[in-house]
Design an enzyme around this catalytic site. Structure first.
Site, PDB file in Angstrom:
ATOM      1  CB  ALA A  21     -16.961   6.198 -10.843  1.00 18.12           C
ATOM      2  CB  SER A  50     -22.114   9.716  -2.659  1.00 12.48           C
ATOM      3  OG  SER A  50     -22.011  10.547  -3.793  1.00 12.48           O
ATOM      4  CB  CYS A  54     -17.408  -2.066   0.145  1.00 17.95           C
ATOM      5  SG  CYS A  54     -16.694  -1.868  -1.493  1.00 17.95           S
ATOM      6  NE  ARG A  81     -19.365  20.496  -3.132  1.00 17.69           N
ATOM      7  CZ  ARG A  81     -18.309  19.760  -3.521  1.00 17.69           C
ATOM      8  NH1 ARG A  81     -18.434  18.463  -3.642  1.00 17.69           N
ATOM      9  NH2 ARG A  81     -17.158  20.335  -3.774  1.00 17.69           N
ATOM     10  CB  VAL A  91     -29.275   7.204 -19.005  1.00 19.20           C
ATOM     11  CG1 VAL A  91     -28.821   7.312 -20.458  1.00 19.20           C
ATOM     12  CG2 VAL A  91     -29.137   8.568 -18.318  1.00 19.20           C
ATOM     13  CE1 TYR A 439      10.360  -6.551  16.465  1.00 22.87           C
ATOM     14  CE2 TYR A 439      12.170  -5.111  17.175  1.00 22.87           C
ATOM     15  CZ  TYR A 439      11.377  -6.230  17.374  1.00 22.87           C
ATOM     16  OH  TYR A 439      11.579  -7.030  18.464  1.00 22.87           O
ATOM     17  NE  ARG A 455      16.374 -13.489   5.660  1.00 27.30           N
ATOM     18  CZ  ARG A 455      16.865 -13.823   6.850  1.00 27.30           C
ATOM     19  NH1 ARG A 455      16.201 -13.527   7.958  1.00 27.30           N
ATOM     20  NH2 ARG A 455      18.014 -14.456   6.939  1.00 27.30           N
TER      21      ARG A 455
END
Length: 467
Positions: A21, A50, A54, A81, A91, A439, A455
């Site tokens: 994030a 980064s 997972c 960048r 922090v 399908y 269904r």
């Protein structure tokens, strides 16, 4: 103390947390505004940025051979960048009134204040570490970061025996149990729930239980670890429940995670029932126009139940970062919420869920019908067709889809995405039966298993409405 506003009146964006994030937010803000308009300072207390948390179980298990394959973007790439990324810097305080943060160099202990015009809190989550004797002994590991994964691998390579105990049977616990099997360990999973994977209803979790035992994993359900026992050398030698002891040369904690929000709590920022930060649709912290939060430290709206929920997943974290970075960079974006989709596997058994479980629906007062169907991943006559179980929940009064759980072999897990889209669109199970899904015999029976369940759910809802 640094002056607010950066260089020559340039705005300063401060980001706390250098994973999905936080760095997604920083990168997106940089795309929208150059260094002359927006200075970006990011603090990360670990060694990496980064990275895919997972992916850690698959690295530990050997499916991913190298740690660096889990890193999406290196610190050097971020700095190139125009992002002032400060590693090994934690922090320790947020001064909301003064618009500044206090940071400490992890290695030297030196502290300094940095001012901000805009702040992003992306502090992530921490593994649940029960308060019990021995839990901090050498050989007991959580697995949340690449540093955690490396520490576990170091222990596995030095272990004098080949016995492992995994505490907890959620996503991380199940994935780590399989990883340890791949590493040649005898694995016992101690789980306080009725069945593994509490994100499923127990009847579906039972299918996972059987698959784990088929891998050679010993499952102990309905048991809670009360202490970690150590040997004369201080290292772990067993875990104990009220009724038994389970020998262990290594212990992995897979109990889950909690939002890392101690900083936010101390700063007086609003937290939800699960301890996660509360934000608006733009991911701004409620009541604070210049503070955003995202990733595993926030709670989000569940679009099915209408309630706030804590869902720590990398998919959400990256989306949060994109939304935050767009807004902090002067654009406009929102994050509407989630439906609770997740997928995992045990060996070749695929496990997926989206929407509400029975107890979730009960908790919010929904009346519902459930159906469970057995089908196959392909046309029954086509080679490789494998069994699949689909469970579906539908609201009794309206027939609205409420949730789907799928357990099966190859081709089962990603079918949950159809249900996730249906939940987002608030489709009824009757509307689902008309979905024009792809399908061909190698991919599906004529009636896809999800539609077979829909269904059957239609028929059950109609019967209940007529009762």
């Amino acid at each position: 103390m640094e002056m607010r506003g950066g260089r020559g009146g340039t705005e300063r964006l401060v980001v706390i947390g250098g994973d999905a994030a936080g760095m997604s937010a920083a990168s997106q803000a940089r795309r929208l505004k150059g260094p002359e308009e927006l200075e970006i300072v990011a603090f990360e207390r670990g060694h990496f940025t980064s990275f895919s948390a997972c992916g850690v179980p698959y690295w530990v298990g050997g499916d991913v051979p190298e740690r660096d394959e889990l890193i999406a973007r290196t610190p050097e790439e971020h700095r190139a960048r125009g992002i002032d990324l400060r590693l090994r810097t934690e922090v320790t305080e947020i001064d909301v009134a003064g618009q500044r943060v206090r940071a400490r160099d992890v290695d030297s202990g030196a502290e300094s204040w940095t001012s901000y015009d805009k702040l992003v809190i992306a502090t992530g989550a921490r593994p649940v570490r029960p308060d019990m004797p021995g839990v901090d002994a050498p050989g007991v590991h959580g697995v949340q970061t690449l540093d955690d994964g490396q520490a576990l691998l170091d222990t596995l390579s030095r272990a004098r025996g080949r016995r492992a105990v995994v505490v907890g049977a959620g996503y991380i616990g199940v994935e780590m149990a399989e990883a340890l099997i791949h590493r040649g360990f005898e694995v016992t999973v101690v789980n306080r729930g009725r069945e593994p994977m509490s994100t499923l209803d127990p009847d579906m979790g039972r299918l996972v239980h059987r698959a784990m035992e088929g891998l050679g994993i010993a499952m102990v359900n309905g048991a809670e670890v009360t202490k970690v026992l150590t040997g004369e050398d201080g290292r772990v030698r067993a875990v104990a429940t009220e009724d038994a002891e389970y020998p262990a040369d290594v212990v992995v904690l897979g109990i889950g995670v909690r939002p890392e929000t101690a900083l936010a709590r101390a700063a007086g920022l609003p937290l939800g029932a699960r301890g996660g930060l509360l934000t608006d649709l733009a991911m701004r912290v409620r009541g604070h126009g210049n503070i955003w939060a995202g990733g595993d430290c926030v709670e989000v709206l569940n679009l099915v139940s209408g309630q706030e929920q804590y869902v720590p997943l990398g998919t959400h974290a990256n989306k949060h970062g994109q939304v935050i970075g767009t807004n902090a960079g002067g654009g406009y974006a929102t994050f509407p919420g989630v439906v609770g989709t997740a997928v995992s596997k045990v060996c070749d058994l695929e496990i997926a869920r989206t929407g509400l479980r029975e107890k979730d629906a009960d908790r919010v007062g929904l009346r519902y019908e459930t159906v469970t169907v057995e089908s196959t991943s392909r046309a029954g006559y086509y080679p490789g067709a494998s069994p699949m179980t689909v469970k579906m929940l539908a609201e009794r009064r309206t027939g609205r889809l409420l949730g789907v759980q799928i357990v099966g072999r190859e081709g089962a897990g990603k079918r949950v995405d159809v249900a996730a889209v249906a939940l987002t669109a608030r489709l009824t199970v009757e509307q689902m039966t008309a979905l024009d899904l792809g399908y061909a015999p190698p991919f599906s029976p004529v009636w896809d298993p999800v539609l077979v369940a829909a269904r059957k759910a239609v028929a059950k809802v109609r019967a209940a409405q007529g009762a």
